[in-house]
Design a protein around this motif. Structure first.
Motif, mmCIF file in Angstrom:
data_model
loop_
_atom_site.group_PDB
_atom_site.id
_atom_site.type_symbol
_atom_site.label_atom_id
_atom_site.label_comp_id
_atom_site.label_asym_id
_atom_site.label_seq_id
_atom_site.Cartn_x
_atom_site.Cartn_y
_atom_site.Cartn_z
ATOM 1 N N TYR A 55 0.857 -0.903 0.105
ATOM 2 C CA TYR A 55 0.039 0.018 0.045
ATOM 3 C C TYR A 55 0.719 1.278 -0.021
ATOM 4 O O TYR A 55 1.805 1.364 1.037
ATOM 5 C CB TYR A 55 -0.912 -0.096 1.330
ATOM 6 N N VAL A 75 -8.438 -7.035 2.380
ATOM 7 C CA VAL A 75 -7.514 -6.080 1.363
ATOM 8 C C VAL A 75 -8.511 -5.916 -0.113
ATOM 9 O O VAL A 75 -8.850 -6.988 -0.512
ATOM 10 C CB VAL A 75 -6.260 -6.761 1.090
ATOM 11 N N GLY A 77 -8.027 -4.425 -3.738
ATOM 12 C CA GLY A 77 -7.008 -3.709 -4.537
ATOM 13 C C GLY A 77 -6.850 -4.338 -5.945
ATOM 14 O O GLY A 77 -7.826 -5.056 -6.427
ATOM 15 N N TYR A 99 -1.728 -4.631 -5.030
ATOM 16 C CA TYR A 99 -1.532 -3.218 -4.591
ATOM 17 C C TYR A 99 -2.708 -2.806 -4.157
ATOM 18 O O TYR A 99 -3.797 -2.559 -4.680
ATOM 19 C CB TYR A 99 -1.078 -2.470 -5.702
ATOM 20 N N ALA A 100 -2.901 -2.633 -2.710
ATOM 21 C CA ALA A 100 -4.042 -2.064 -1.986
ATOM 22 C C ALA A 100 -4.326 -0.900 -2.207
ATOM 23 O O ALA A 100 -3.697 0.167 -2.288
ATOM 24 C CB ALA A 100 -3.792 -2.546 -0.558
ATOM 25 N N ASN A 101 -6.007 -0.786 -2.272
ATOM 26 C CA ASN A 101 -6.544 0.636 -2.469
ATOM 27 C C ASN A 101 -7.144 0.717 -1.003
ATOM 28 O O ASN A 101 -7.270 1.985 -0.551
ATOM 29 C CB ASN A 101 -7.653 0.555 -3.365
#
Length: 135
Positions: A55, A75, A77, A99-101
């Motif tokens: 993140y 999570v 993403g 890739y986390a939002n």
């Protein structure tokens, strides 16, 4: 190409915070993702898998400070194909990274376990006699 994912799992080791000049901080960790299959209309747990999470943004420091090994998180993403590498068995493979939002704490029935035991014991009770409260 990135695929949208929603994962839930437990953090495998204390997360890391990576700092790079001129770029936002990056929070990274690995989680053990749950895997289920449906048997006779009911979910049955199967062996999970390890997933790398990253993140980048203003919440990275907060996530690093609050989240620890064993915490259960959700999570949301995008999953991307990582670099090609050779594993310990000399086999070339690719690692996927999410890739986390958004990262949220996954609370369960045992929410009381994150409250200090002292707070639970000393909580006031309405059924105490008035004489006991006067002491």
């Amino acid at each position: 190409m990135a695929a949208s994912v929603n994962l839930t799992g437990n953090i495998l080791a204390d997360p890391e915070l990576r700092r790079t000049d001129g770029k936002p901080d990056m929070f990274t960790c690995r989680i053990m993702v749950d895997r289920f299959k449906m048997v006779d209309g009911s979910p049955v747990a199967q062996e999970g898998y390890s997933q790398s999470i990253a993140y980048m943004g203003d919440k990275a420091k907060t996530f690093h400070r609050l989240l620890k090994k064993g915490y259960r998180i959700c999570v949301e993403g995008s999953q991307e194909i990582g670099d090609l590498y050779t594993d310990k068995d000399k086999v070339q493979t690719r690692q996927f990274k999410v890739y986390a939002n958004q990262i949220t704490l996954a609370l369960s029935e045992s929410i009381h376990s994150i409250v200090r035991h002292k707070d639970l014991v000393e909580a006031p009770s309405d059924d105490k006699p008035a004489a006991a409260e006067a002491k």
